[in-house]
Design an enzyme around this catalytic site. Structure first.
Site, PDB file in Angstrom:
ATOM      1  N   SER A 168      10.115  -1.736   2.380  1.00  0.00           N
ATOM      2  CA  SER A 168       9.083  -1.105   3.192  1.00  0.00           C
ATOM      3  C   SER A 168       9.308  -1.480   4.644  1.00  0.00           C
ATOM      4  O   SER A 168       9.890  -2.521   4.947  1.00  0.00           O
ATOM      5  CB  SER A 168       7.691  -1.583   2.759  1.00  0.00           C
ATOM      6  N   GLY A 169       8.821  -0.621   5.532  1.00  0.00           N
ATOM      7  CA  GLY A 169       8.834  -0.938   6.957  1.00  0.00           C
ATOM      8  C   GLY A 169       7.421  -1.088   7.481  1.00  0.00           C
ATOM      9  O   GLY A 169       7.190  -1.271   8.669  1.00  0.00           O
ATOM     10  N   LYS A 212       1.887  -4.359   5.507  1.00  0.00           N
ATOM     11  CA  LYS A 212       2.322  -4.762   4.175  1.00  0.00           C
ATOM     12  C   LYS A 212       3.228  -5.999   4.263  1.00  0.00           C
ATOM     13  O   LYS A 212       3.083  -6.944   3.480  1.00  0.00           O
ATOM     14  CB  LYS A 212       3.088  -3.601   3.531  1.00  0.00           C
ATOM     15  N   GLU A 223      14.335   8.040  -3.922  1.00  0.00           N
ATOM     16  CA  GLU A 223      13.506   9.015  -4.631  1.00  0.00           C
ATOM     17  C   GLU A 223      12.633   8.314  -5.661  1.00  0.00           C
ATOM     18  O   GLU A 223      13.125   7.698  -6.607  1.00  0.00           O
ATOM     19  CB  GLU A 223      14.378  10.063  -5.335  1.00  0.00           C
ATOM     20  N   ASP A 251       4.322  -0.149  -5.484  1.00  0.00           N
ATOM     21  CA  ASP A 251       3.862   1.232  -5.538  1.00  0.00           C
ATOM     22  C   ASP A 251       2.393   1.162  -5.913  1.00  0.00           C
ATOM     23  O   ASP A 251       2.000   0.343  -6.752  1.00  0.00           O
ATOM     24  CB  ASP A 251       4.640   2.062  -6.560  1.00  0.00           C
TER      25      ASP A 251
END
Length: 196
Positions: free
Chosen positions: A8-9, A13, A39, A68
């Protein structure tokens, strides 16, 4: 293992993960040299978290962490679920997603608007080991947005624990009860058990 690459960027988070995983160097996948799209075609939060963590681990040869998460509404059979970010069709359009949610819940009374946010986190190690953990936070969907804080469905989600919408909660209040914080804490405990 002292470094964990996060798939993640998202700065919020990353900060949340660093606060829970004290003693580890937490870096974003971009800072670690990973680029490209992954994907997410899993049918569960756990599958999608593992897809992301495996891709980053394989590309960089480093321990990789991914999460997620999404909103699950009982009256909608658990929707939007894994499609939370693209519920209205366009990925990440919070206003459209919230409008779609309210439209689909039109006429549903308050006592039937129960919902929860769920997060699954996955840690994949270069030696093939994989750890996952999940967390949930419960509440219900309001009839109109309250507050402008947070992101996603936060203004429509009334938290049972906070007794207010996530949209009116401070970041500290939300993080104290959030699904992601619970999942990360559970994963941190598993890491300690595994002595990693």
């Amino acid at each position: 293992m002292n470094k964990i690459v996060v798939a993640s960027g998202n700065k919020g988070k990353l900060r949340e993960i660093a606060e829970i995983f004290k003693g580890y160097e937490i870096v974003s996948m971009q800072a670690a040299g990973f680029s490209g799209d992954i994907e997410e075609n899993g049918s569960t939060f756990e599958e999608n978290a593992l897809i992301k963590a495996r891709a980053v681990c394989k590309a960089l040869g480093a321990a990789a962490l991914a999460d997620d998460s999404g909103l699950c509404v009982a009256a909608l059979g658990g929707a939007p679920g894994v499609y939370s970010a693209r519920y209205a069709g366009e990925h990440g359009n919070d206003a459209a997603n919230n409008a779609q949610l309210l439209k689909n819940l039109a006429g549903v009374p308050e006592e039937s608007r129960g919902a929860y946010f769920e997060s699954c986190v996955a840690l994949v190690l270069p030696d093939g080991r994989e750890l996952t953990a999940s967390g949930r936070t419960y509440g219900h969907i309001l009839f109109s947005p309250e507050g402008s804080g947070g992101f996603g469905y936060d203004p429509l989600f009334y938290s049972d624990e906070l007794k207010k919408s996530f949209g009116t909660a401070s970041a500290e209040e939300k993080n104290a009860v959030s699904h992601r914080a619970k999942a990360l804490a559970a994963l941190s405990a598993k890491l300690k058990e595994a002595r990693l």
